[in-house]
Scaffold this motif. Structure first.
Motif, PDB file in Angstrom:
ATOM      1  N   ALA A   3       0.829  -1.192   0.000  1.00 11.14           N
ATOM      2  CA  ALA A   3       0.000   0.000   0.000  1.00 11.14           C
ATOM      3  C   ALA A   3       0.866   1.245   0.000  1.00 11.14           C
ATOM      4  CB  ALA A   3      -0.929  -0.007   1.213  1.00 11.14           C
ATOM      5  N   GLY A   4       0.599   2.152  -0.961  1.00  4.63           N
ATOM      6  CA  GLY A   4       1.214   3.461  -0.960  1.00  4.63           C
ATOM      7  C   GLY A   4       0.139   4.478  -0.651  1.00  4.63           C
ATOM      8  N   TRP A   5       0.051   4.901   0.594  1.00  5.41           N
ATOM      9  CA  TRP A   5      -1.058   5.738   1.043  1.00  5.41           C
ATOM     10  C   TRP A   5      -0.822   7.186   0.623  1.00  5.41           C
ATOM     11  CZ3 TRP A   5      -4.908   2.860   3.047  1.00  5.41           C
ATOM     12  CH2 TRP A   5      -4.576   1.584   3.527  1.00  5.41           C
ATOM     13  N   THR A   6      -1.847   7.815   0.063  1.00  7.23           N
ATOM     14  CA  THR A   6      -1.768   9.176  -0.450  1.00  7.23           C
ATOM     15  C   THR A   6      -2.765  10.058   0.269  1.00  7.23           C
ATOM     16  OG1 THR A   6      -1.132   8.382  -2.651  1.00  7.23           O
ATOM     17  CG2 THR A   6      -1.983  10.626  -2.504  1.00  7.23           C
ATOM     18  N   SER A   7      -2.341  11.262   0.627  1.00  9.97           N
ATOM     19  CA  SER A   7      -3.258  12.237   1.209  1.00  9.97           C
ATOM     20  C   SER A   7      -3.862  13.064   0.092  1.00  9.97           C
ATOM     21  CB  SER A   7      -2.516  13.150   2.189  1.00  9.97           C
ATOM     22  OG  SER A   7      -2.001  12.402   3.272  1.00  9.97           O
ATOM     23  N   VAL A 116      -5.840   2.512  14.635  1.00 10.08           N
ATOM     24  CA  VAL A 116      -5.973   2.468  13.184  1.00 10.08           C
ATOM     25  C   VAL A 116      -7.381   2.055  12.795  1.00 10.08           C
ATOM     26  CG1 VAL A 116      -5.188   1.352  11.045  1.00 10.08           C
ATOM     27  CG2 VAL A 116      -3.534   1.949  12.820  1.00 10.08           C
ATOM     28  N   ALA A 117      -7.936   2.759  11.806  1.00 11.40           N
ATOM     29  CA  ALA A 117      -9.199   2.361  11.197  1.00 11.40           C
ATOM     30  C   ALA A 117      -9.003   2.240   9.692  1.00 11.40           C
ATOM     31  CB  ALA A 117     -10.305   3.371  11.493  1.00 11.40           C
ATOM     32  N   LEU A 118      -9.758   1.341   9.076  1.00 11.36           N
ATOM     33  CA  LEU A 118      -9.780   1.188   7.626  1.00 11.36           C
ATOM     34  C   LEU A 118     -11.215   1.316   7.142  1.00 11.36           C
ATOM     35  CD1 LEU A 118      -7.410  -1.860   6.955  1.00 11.36           C
ATOM     36  CD2 LEU A 118      -6.955   0.543   6.424  1.00 11.36           C
ATOM     37  N   VAL A 119     -11.381   2.030   6.034  1.00 15.31           N
ATOM     38  CA  VAL A 119     -12.683   2.154   5.388  1.00 15.31           C
ATOM     39  C   VAL A 119     -12.510   1.765   3.927  1.00 15.31           C
ATOM     40  CG1 VAL A 119     -14.580   3.678   4.750  1.00 15.31           C
ATOM     41  CG2 VAL A 119     -13.401   4.014   6.936  1.00 15.31           C
ATOM     42  N   ALA A 120     -13.254   0.755   3.487  1.00  9.79           N
ATOM     43  CA  ALA A 120     -13.250   0.351   2.080  1.00  9.79           C
ATOM     44  C   ALA A 120     -14.534   0.850   1.439  1.00  9.79           C
ATOM     45  CB  ALA A 120     -13.153  -1.166   1.963  1.00  9.79           C
ATOM     46  N   VAL A 121     -14.412   1.397   0.211  1.00  6.76           N
ATOM     47  CA  VAL A 121     -15.572   1.935  -0.494  1.00  6.76           C
ATOM     48  C   VAL A 121     -15.513   1.483  -1.949  1.00  6.76           C
ATOM     49  CG1 VAL A 121     -16.945   3.986  -0.999  1.00  6.76           C
ATOM     50  CG2 VAL A 121     -15.396   3.998   0.965  1.00  6.76           C
ATOM     51  N   SER A 122     -16.652   1.049  -2.471  1.00  9.07           N
ATOM     52  CA  SER A 122     -16.731   0.579  -3.847  1.00  9.07           C
ATOM     53  C   SER A 122     -18.099   0.922  -4.417  1.00  9.07           C
ATOM     54  CB  SER A 122     -16.498  -0.940  -3.912  1.00  9.07           C
ATOM     55  OG  SER A 122     -16.757  -1.449  -5.207  1.00  9.07           O
ATOM     56  N   VAL A 123     -18.182   0.968  -5.736  1.00 10.51           N
ATOM     57  CA  VAL A 123     -19.464   1.091  -6.420  1.00 10.51           C
ATOM     58  C   VAL A 123     -19.841  -0.289  -6.941  1.00 10.51           C
ATOM     59  CG1 VAL A 123     -20.732   2.128  -8.330  1.00 10.51           C
ATOM     60  CG2 VAL A 123     -19.047   3.481  -7.075  1.00 10.51           C
ATOM     61  N   GLY A 124     -20.862  -0.883  -6.340  1.00 11.41           N
ATOM     62  CA  GLY A 124     -21.363  -2.153  -6.835  1.00 11.41           C
ATOM     63  C   GLY A 124     -20.732  -3.394  -6.258  1.00 11.41           C
ATOM     64  N   HIS A 125     -19.432  -3.381  -5.976  1.00  8.03           N
ATOM     65  CA  HIS A 125     -18.757  -4.557  -5.443  1.00  8.03           C
ATOM     66  C   HIS A 125     -18.935  -4.634  -3.927  1.00  8.03           C
ATOM     67  CE1 HIS A 125     -16.513  -6.258  -8.833  1.00  8.03           C
ATOM     68  NE2 HIS A 125     -16.341  -5.025  -9.248  1.00  8.03           N
ATOM     69  N   PRO A 126     -19.444  -5.742  -3.390  1.00  7.98           N
ATOM     70  CA  PRO A 126     -19.430  -5.922  -1.935  1.00  7.98           C
ATOM     71  C   PRO A 126     -17.988  -5.927  -1.427  1.00  7.98           C
ATOM     72  CG  PRO A 126     -20.823  -7.570  -2.991  1.00  7.98           C
ATOM     73  CD  PRO A 126     -20.051  -6.893  -4.081  1.00  7.98           C
ATOM     74  N   VAL A 127     -17.751  -5.317  -0.284  1.00  8.15           N
ATOM     75  CA  VAL A 127     -16.402  -5.244   0.271  1.00  8.15           C
ATOM     76  C   VAL A 127     -16.426  -5.608   1.745  1.00  8.15           C
ATOM     77  CG1 VAL A 127     -15.502  -3.542  -1.364  1.00  8.15           C
ATOM     78  CG2 VAL A 127     -16.687  -2.752   0.692  1.00  8.15           C
ATOM     79  N   GLY A 128     -15.313  -6.112   2.214  1.00  9.58           N
ATOM     80  CA  GLY A 128     -15.119  -6.372   3.625  1.00  9.58           C
ATOM     81  C   GLY A 128     -13.697  -6.011   3.984  1.00  9.58           C
ATOM     82  N   VAL A 129     -13.497  -5.455   5.156  1.00 14.29           N
ATOM     83  CA  VAL A 129     -12.163  -5.046   5.574  1.00 14.29           C
ATOM     84  C   VAL A 129     -12.011  -5.364   7.054  1.00 14.29           C
ATOM     85  CG1 VAL A 129     -12.811  -2.668   6.172  1.00 14.29           C
ATOM     86  CG2 VAL A 129     -10.481  -3.160   5.395  1.00 14.29           C
ATOM     87  N   SER A 233      -7.160   2.075  -4.875  1.00 16.80           N
ATOM     88  CA  SER A 233      -6.435   3.303  -4.549  1.00 16.80           C
ATOM     89  C   SER A 233      -6.391   3.435  -3.031  1.00 16.80           C
ATOM     90  CB  SER A 233      -7.129   4.528  -5.151  1.00 16.80           C
ATOM     91  OG  SER A 233      -7.161   4.460  -6.562  1.00 16.80           O
ATOM     92  N   TYR A 234      -5.254   3.910  -2.519  1.00 15.16           N
ATOM     93  CA  TYR A 234      -5.020   3.970  -1.070  1.00 15.16           C
ATOM     94  C   TYR A 234      -4.953   5.430  -0.632  1.00 15.16           C
ATOM     95  CZ  TYR A 234      -3.716  -0.854  -1.959  1.00 15.16           C
ATOM     96  OH  TYR A 234      -3.728  -2.164  -2.371  1.00 15.16           O
ATOM     97  N   TRP A 235      -5.858   5.802   0.260  1.00 12.73           N
ATOM     98  CA  TRP A 235      -5.949   7.178   0.690  1.00 12.73           C
ATOM     99  C   TRP A 235      -5.731   7.283   2.204  1.00 12.73           C
ATOM    100  CZ3 TRP A 235      -5.837  10.287  -3.291  1.00 12.73           C
ATOM    101  CH2 TRP A 235      -6.411   9.883  -4.503  1.00 12.73           C
ATOM    102  N   GLU A 236      -5.044   8.330   2.588  1.00 14.25           N
ATOM    103  CA  GLU A 236      -4.838   8.650   4.005  1.00 14.25           C
ATOM    104  C   GLU A 236      -5.851   9.721   4.372  1.00 14.25           C
ATOM    105  OE1 GLU A 236      -3.017   7.826   7.488  1.00 14.25           O
ATOM    106  OE2 GLU A 236      -1.880   7.276   5.700  1.00 14.25           O
ATOM    107  N   TRP A 237      -6.726   9.400   5.302  1.00  9.81           N
ATOM    108  CA  TRP A 237      -7.797  10.340   5.631  1.00  9.81           C
ATOM    109  C   TRP A 237      -7.294  11.519   6.451  1.00  9.81           C
ATOM    110  CZ3 TRP A 237     -10.273  11.830  10.285  1.00  9.81           C
ATOM    111  CH2 TRP A 237     -11.438  12.571  10.110  1.00  9.81           C
ATOM    112  N   ALA A 238      -7.784  12.695   6.108  1.00 14.10           N
ATOM    113  CA  ALA A 238      -7.529  13.915   6.878  1.00 14.10           C
ATOM    114  C   ALA A 238      -8.857  14.574   7.152  1.00 14.10           C
ATOM    115  CB  ALA A 238      -6.599  14.852   6.134  1.00 14.10           C
TER     116      ALA A 238
END
Length: 240
Positions: A3-7, A116-129, A233-238
């Motif tokens: 994972a390359g996390w991007t802000s 640490v928290a993780l949030v996965a988001v998708s359009v249409g695809h079921p996701v689990g994290v 895509s890997y995002w760092e939440w702010a």
């Protein structure tokens, strides 16, 4: 999964399209989180604020509140809604979703452990994290025998003692992410890495944590055929 996390900023503001998946990492002890803990209460529902008040540990209360504010703000960004306006509903086996037509196709999942928290988001695809802080004070073999599929237990038994704890947590988060993706309820037999199951990938979170992401099919059936981890895509939440 490396994972390359991007802000995100104004130039890299994430937009989500079908076939892509966004994974957000939230530092629940970071400066932004501490600000949110004192100013973000208006984003939470009445029931969420009541739950925060029931925590005995102030640290646990703060971390839980920040994880919920982050989830609301992340989802609101995609839907062009106010975070406080989002209404969650529980599906089969209490899998959370968004009520109403606006968020019908937006699939998401939240997991948090310690800082640490993780949030996965998708359009249409079921996701689990799933994310877990790695602990060294557990009888991991006994836990695995009670909670993990037989083949996962076999893999753990064959792991050298020096890495068995880390191996257990890797197997655990993959199992939980898979089950959460399928929405079959925790404690059920996982189909992780099986032809009938979701695609499951490790998530690199650094020393002290294990993480996993599971992706199901967008159409009929649970398998994400041909799923490519490069679609994530890997995002760092702010907080901003």
């Amino acid at each position: 999964m490396a994972a390359g996390w991007t802000s995100p900023d104004a130039r890299t503001a994430p937009s989500l399209v079908p076939g892509r998946l966004h994974l957000w990492r939230v530092d629940l002890d970071g400066p932004d989180a501490r600000t949110v803990a004192t100013t973000g209460g208006h984003d939470l529902s009445v029931e969420e604020r009541k739950r925060v008040a029931r925590f005995r540990s102030p640290e646990d209360a703060r971390r839980w509140a920040v994880s919920r504010v982050a989830l609301r703000r992340i989802l609101a960004r995609y839907l062009d809604e106010e975070p406080a306006a989002l209404v969650f509903e529980l599906g089969p086996h209490d899998k959370p979703g968004l009520a109403g037509p606006t968020g019908r196709d937006l699939r998401f999942n939240l997991s948090h452990s310690a800082a640490v928290a993780l949030v996965a988001v998708s359009v249409g695809h079921p996701v689990g994290v799933d994310v877990e802080r790695i602990r060294n004070d557990l009888d991991v073999l006994a836990l695995a025998q009670r909670a993990l599929p037989a083949r996962a237990v076999e893999e753990l038994v064959s792991a050298p003692l020096s890495v068995r704890t880390r191996a257990f947590f890797r197997l655990w988060v993959r199992h939980e992410a898979s089950v959460k993706c399928l929405g079959t309820g925790l404690g059920t037999e996982s189909v992780d890495d099986d032809a009938a199951g979701p695609a499951v990938e490790d998530v690199a979170l650094g020393i002290g944590y294990a993480g996993a992401l599971a992706v199901g099919a967008g159409g009929h059936g649970p398998r994400a055929e041909g799923w490519d981890p490069a679609r994530v895509s890997y995002w760092e939440w702010a907080a901003g």
